[in-house]
Design an enzyme around this catalytic site. Sequence first.
Site, PDB file in Angstrom:
ATOM      1  N   ASP A   1       0.863  -1.187   0.000  1.00  0.00           N
ATOM      2  CA  ASP A   1       0.000   0.000   0.000  1.00  0.00           C
ATOM      3  C   ASP A   1       0.906   1.246   0.000  1.00  0.00           C
ATOM      4  OD1 ASP A   1      -2.935   1.092   1.375  1.00  0.00           O
ATOM      5  OD2 ASP A   1      -1.124   2.252   1.783  1.00  0.00           O
TER       6      ASP A   1
ATOM      7  N   LYS B   1     -10.159  -0.154  -5.599  1.00  0.00           N
ATOM      8  CA  LYS B   1     -10.187  -1.620  -5.442  1.00  0.00           C
ATOM      9  C   LYS B   1     -10.916  -2.226  -6.647  1.00  0.00           C
ATOM     10  CE  LYS B   1     -11.346  -5.080  -1.920  1.00  0.00           C
ATOM     11  NZ  LYS B   1     -12.194  -5.446  -0.795  1.00  0.00           N
TER      12      LYS B   1
ATOM     13  N   GLY C   1      -6.717  -4.224   4.443  1.00  0.00           N
ATOM     14  CA  GLY C   1      -7.561  -5.241   3.815  1.00  0.00           C
ATOM     15  C   GLY C   1      -7.707  -5.049   2.319  1.00  0.00           C
TER      16      GLY C   1
ATOM     17  N   ASP D   1      -6.662  -7.893  -0.341  1.00  0.00           N
ATOM     18  CA  ASP D   1      -7.703  -8.462  -1.217  1.00  0.00           C
ATOM     19  C   ASP D   1      -7.307  -8.368  -2.696  1.00  0.00           C
ATOM     20  OD1 ASP D   1      -9.407  -9.266   0.733  1.00  0.00           O
ATOM     21  OD2 ASP D   1     -10.995  -7.821   0.307  1.00  0.00           O
TER      22      ASP D   1
ATOM     23  N   THR E   1      -3.323  -2.869   9.100  1.00  0.00           N
ATOM     24  CA  THR E   1      -4.357  -2.144   9.853  1.00  0.00           C
ATOM     25  C   THR E   1      -4.916  -3.104  10.905  1.00  0.00           C
ATOM     26  OG1 THR E   1      -6.134  -2.859   8.371  1.00  0.00           O
ATOM     27  CG2 THR E   1      -5.069  -0.757   7.844  1.00  0.00           C
TER      28      THR E   1
ATOM     29  N   LYS F   1     -10.654 -15.362   1.631  1.00  0.00           N
ATOM     30  CA  LYS F   1     -11.289 -14.598   0.545  1.00  0.00           C
ATOM     31  C   LYS F   1     -10.392 -13.503  -0.014  1.00  0.00           C
ATOM     32  CE  LYS F   1     -15.250 -13.695   2.772  1.00  0.00           C
ATOM     33  NZ  LYS F   1     -16.661 -13.395   3.009  1.00  0.00           N
TER      34      LYS F   1
ATOM     35  N   PHE G   1       2.853  -2.245  13.169  1.00  0.00           N
ATOM     36  CA  PHE G   1       2.329  -1.456  12.039  1.00  0.00           C
ATOM     37  C   PHE G   1       1.134  -0.593  12.471  1.00  0.00           C
ATOM     38  CE2 PHE G   1       4.121  -4.846   9.146  1.00  0.00           C
ATOM     39  CZ  PHE G   1       4.870  -4.005   8.341  1.00  0.00           C
TER      40      PHE G   1
ATOM     41  N   GLU H   1     -14.910  -4.569  14.480  1.00  0.00           N
ATOM     42  CA  GLU H   1     -14.796  -5.969  14.021  1.00  0.00           C
ATOM     43  C   GLU H   1     -14.605  -6.900  15.229  1.00  0.00           C
ATOM     44  OE1 GLU H   1     -14.998  -6.550  10.607  1.00  0.00           O
ATOM     45  OE2 GLU H   1     -15.152  -8.656  11.203  1.00  0.00           O
TER      46      GLU H   1
ATOM     47  N   HIS I   1     -23.779  -7.787   8.287  1.00  0.00           N
ATOM     48  CA  HIS I   1     -23.428  -7.657   6.870  1.00  0.00           C
ATOM     49  C   HIS I   1     -24.616  -7.445   5.943  1.00  0.00           C
ATOM     50  CE1 HIS I   1     -19.017  -9.120   6.435  1.00  0.00           C
ATOM     51  NE2 HIS I   1     -19.190  -8.367   7.501  1.00  0.00           N
TER      52      HIS I   1
END
Length: 244
Positions: free
Chosen positions: A20, A54, A84, A88, A109, A121, A148, A163, A236
């Site tokens: 990133d 993304k 993420g 991904d 993160t 995934k 990090f 989360e 979700h």
Amino acid sequence: DPQQIELASKRRLRRFIVIDEVVDKLYGSKVRAYFRENNVQHKILSLPTTEETKSMDLVLNILQEVQSFSLDRRTEPIIAIGGGVCLDIAGLAASLYRRRTPYIRVPTTLLSYVDASVGAKNGVNFLQCKNKLGGYTPPVASFLDRSFIQSIPRRHISNGLGEILKMALMKHKGLFDLLKNHGKYLLDTKFQSYNGFARHGDAALQTTRIAIETMLEELAPNLWEDDLDRLVDFGHLISPELEM
Ligand SMILES: NC(=O)c1ccc[n+]([C@@H]2O[C@H](COP(=O)([O-])OP(=O)(O)OC[C@H]3O[C@@H](n4cnc5c(N)ncnc54)[C@H](O)[C@@H]3O)[C@@H](O)[C@H]2O)c1
């Protein structure tokens, strides 16, 4: 072919790294020094991996660079370093290159540390829909380094705490108690242990460990999501639309 693998293991190590852009600015010099010191020939691809970018475009961008690096999929796992989104995108690129190239996740993160680090995934957004294109290709390894997290904005610490709270509410009263007693402290210290006060013990280590273990308990027996009744999907129903 074991003979080919033995031959390859005698060659100088080579690694292709996707990082990133923000993480590169903060930690890139350390990452480069690490590969240099270990005599690893490397290519570091620094990308603006955000929810807005993304997309398949970035996946194709990575794949072009991987091809020009002449990556050997048997011995040279791709390394993804970032949040993420980065994990991904790079994971999807790895899963497509020569049908499946092993890759390693290095989450930077809090959210990716407790969630994307252990899942199978990957994916990208498509036609304004979140994670519409993707697949299930687990990483060969995840390297967890909590240091990090010290540089991520406070808002993103809250995202990660959200989360963790989900796992606590759905599965683990002990985790809920940790958040109740140490949540504010964890937010203020960004999950770093070095400035821990005695009464907080090593709350950062305990909280992240339990969050990851409970996540793994949920994901491992249902890696391909055949059963759609997933505790980890709590919330979700509406969240992907809100996130877009
Ligand atoms: N594959 C999975 O199992 C899985 C699980 C959960 C979430 N996700 C995906 O992850 C994404 C969200 O991930 P996220 O919350 O990590 O967001 P993100 O990747 O967008 O990162 C958030 C921000 O933090 C910056 N950043 C990253 N590391 C940093 C660091 N160490 N210091 C300072 N800044 C840093 C990034 O540049 C970005 O601006 C979503 O797209 C979601 O779909 C995937």
